[in-house]
Design an enzyme around this catalytic site. Structure first.
Site, PDB file in Angstrom:
ATOM      1  N   HIS A 197      61.721  33.358  45.804  1.00  7.17           N
ATOM      2  CA  HIS A 197      61.965  33.347  44.320  1.00  7.17           C
ATOM      3  C   HIS A 197      60.597  32.530  43.706  1.00  7.17           C
ATOM      4  CE1 HIS A 197      65.909  34.597  44.294  1.00  7.17           C
ATOM      5  NE2 HIS A 197      66.264  33.885  45.090  1.00  7.17           N
ATOM      6  N   SER A 222      32.617  34.240  35.215  1.00  4.68           N
ATOM      7  CA  SER A 222      32.972  34.642  33.855  1.00  4.68           C
ATOM      8  C   SER A 222      31.666  35.009  33.060  1.00  4.68           C
ATOM      9  CB  SER A 222      33.955  33.485  33.088  1.00  4.68           C
ATOM     10  OG  SER A 222      33.635  33.650  31.744  1.00  4.68           O
ATOM     11  N   LYS A 273      33.999  29.423  36.080  1.00  2.00           N
ATOM     12  CA  LYS A 273      34.882  30.131  36.869  1.00  2.00           C
ATOM     13  C   LYS A 273      34.487  30.960  38.029  1.00  2.00           C
ATOM     14  CE  LYS A 273      38.305  31.488  35.303  1.00  2.00           C
ATOM     15  NZ  LYS A 273      38.653  32.460  34.420  1.00  2.00           N
ATOM     16  N   GLU A 330      42.353  41.122  42.763  1.00  2.00           N
ATOM     17  CA  GLU A 330      43.021  41.738  41.726  1.00  2.00           C
ATOM     18  C   GLU A 330      42.812  43.308  41.541  1.00  2.00           C
ATOM     19  OE1 GLU A 330      42.447  37.751  38.678  1.00  2.00           O
ATOM     20  OE2 GLU A 330      41.127  39.593  38.506  1.00  2.00           O
TER      21      GLU A 330
END
Length: 487
Positions: free
Chosen positions: A150, A271, A277, A284
């Site tokens: 979980h 970024s 970043k 992704e």
């Protein structure tokens, strides 16, 4: 237009573009020439075409392979364009290469040849990714990490045990592709439109020349069946689900909140506005491409649903889904292999986190059962109360709560402070779980040795499959050269 002939009139550019499959046909262009060559050799062997005509057509097809498919002229599909190319160079005799054949069996055969090649490449890339996971796992058998259920800290385990779980899922994916390959690698050629042909052809000869392991026997099924493609797309979707789970963990584990891994710069981006970043963009995109694969499967299923026997032009819309789905999977496999092989793990942080959230609670309950003999449910209730305490529990805490919950005192039942310390130690927790499939380093080592042997066997099977195809095509090209030179 070559195929419209005297039956149909002119066609508008808009309609031609609508029915054209030329863009998707690039995947099967080379396969189409191989099919033409095999069919011609069979026609000549059966006395259905003169040696001179066969030789001239084969020469034209060899020239097309050398020149590339950009030289092809107009045509609603690659098959018509190639036939027009041959007729332009050979004259009307070039039309003989379509004797005893339909575009229906031709297309079905080309798709299987191209898909077969894609599957061989995919299986090789899948084996390579599994091997990377196994190698990293072999090196991290002693590295303690938190296990999750979980997405909450659950029990300590090892990084090797965790990676091996992903590897085993990918092995099942590989086995599905191996199984599906046997159904893909069957020849529909010779089925003609759907009712076979009155010419005395030899379907088994073209089957062998093209490296198939057998024929799709029923001629109607041969041209209209696309379940082989649906099966591959289903397997591809399942594979992409496996990859998306790995990708999701890379994304989570590389966040500041987890901080377990750092993605190599080659597989990250930054970024456009926030210079600090470092984003795991490749992971992704793998996660997103699982949607591409699933979409390809759903699209293909929707197209094939409720199609009457036998061939329908709807199937033309299926093939782009095949290439899109398997293309997404292959690119994802290659990227994931590079990303995973270059991950930098923070082993100290992983081990520190391995006991966060009282992950050793299960072993504490188990130890109480083994040593004191109290029922597990009673031990579970005692430890559940202990889990609400701040900090590390002491023997005094254990005795007090055990008395409150069950009117027992573990210290008087043989449970010592040393037993408590062992139960709360993450490494002891892992080492004790030495049952088959457990995370204990010795047990994981057994599993890893078995996986290494499996990968050797899988690689050997892959080489055999590829060798059979390559040998068949090589033999066919030798026959093409001998026949073409005889003109």
């Amino acid at each position: 237009m070559l195929l419209r002939g005297s039956r149909l009139g002119d066609i508008s550019g808009e309609v031609l573009n609508f029915i054209s499959s030329r863009d998707a046909d690039l995947w099967i262009a080379e396969a189409d020439v191989l099919v033409d060559m095999a069919h011609l050799l069979m026609l000549y062997e059966r006395g259905l075409i003169r040696r001179e005509d066969c030789a001239r057509i084969l020469t034209a097809l060899k020239e097309l392979l050398a020149e590339g498919f950009d030289v092809l002229g107009e045509g609603e599909d690659i098959h018509e364009a190639i036939e027009a190319y041959v007729i332009e160079r050979v004259g009307p005799a070039g039309g003989r290469m379509h004797t005893a054949r339909s575009r229906n069996d031709e297309v079905a055969t080309c798709i299987r040849i191209a898909l077969r090649e894609q599957m061989l490449g995919l299986m090789e890339e899948l084996i390579q990714l599994i091997d990377v996971l196994v190698q990293i796992a072999y090196d991290t058998r002693e590295r303690i990490i938190p296990g999750y259920t979980h997405l909450q800290h659950a029990q300590p385990t090892t990084l090797a045990h965790h990676l091996l779980a992903h590897a085993d899922a990918l092995i099942r994916d590989l086995e599905r592709f191996e199984d599906a390959y046997e159904r893909v690698n069957l020849s529909p050629l010779g089925a003609a439109a759907f009712a076979s042909t009155g010419f005395e052809i030899d379907r088994h000869m073209t089957c062998e020349l093209l490296g198939f392991s057998g024929i799709v026997e029923n001629s109607m099924d041969a041209v209209s069946g696309r379940d082989f493609a649906l099966e591959v797309l289903a397997d591809t979707s399942i594979l992409m689900i496996s990859l998306s789970r790995i990708a999701e963990e890379i994304i989570l584990w590389s966040t500041s909140e987890f901080g377990y891994v750092e993605v190599n710069d080659l597989f990250a981006s930054t970024s456009s506005i926030m210079p600090q970043k470092k984003n795991p963009d490749t992971a992704e995109l793998v996660r997103a491409k699982s949607g591409t694969a699933i979409g390809s499967l759903v699209g293909a299923l929707s197209i094939c649903k409720a199609l009457p026997m036998s061939y329908n032009r709807d199937m033309q819309e299926l093939t782009p889904h095949i290439w899109r789905g398997i293309g997404a999977a292959r690119s994802s496999l290659r990227v994931m292999r590079g990303c995973i092989s270059t991950l930098r793990f923070d082993f100290e942080r992983l081990e520190r986190s391995s006991t966060d959230g009282f992950t050793t609670a299960t072993e504490l309950a188990d130890s109480m059962v083994r040593i004191t003999g109290i029922p597990f449910r009673t031990a579970h209730q005692i430890v559940g109360r202990i889990a609400r305490l701040p900090g590390k529990p002491s023997m005094e805490d254990l005795d007090r709560i055990a008395m409150e919950v069950a009117n027992v005192r573990p210290s008087l039942m043989g449970f010592t402070a040393e037993d408590l310390e062992r139960a709360l130690d993450a490494r002891t927790n892992v080492a004790m779980r030495a049952r088959p499939g457990g995370p204990a380093p010795a047990e994981v080592s057994k599993m890893l040795d078995a996986r290494k042997e499996y990968l050797k066997s899988a690689s050997s099977r892959l080489r055999e499959r590829r060798s059979r195809v390559e040998s068949a095509i090589s033999h066919m090209m030798e026959l093409v050269d001998r026949t073409a030179c005889s003109s």
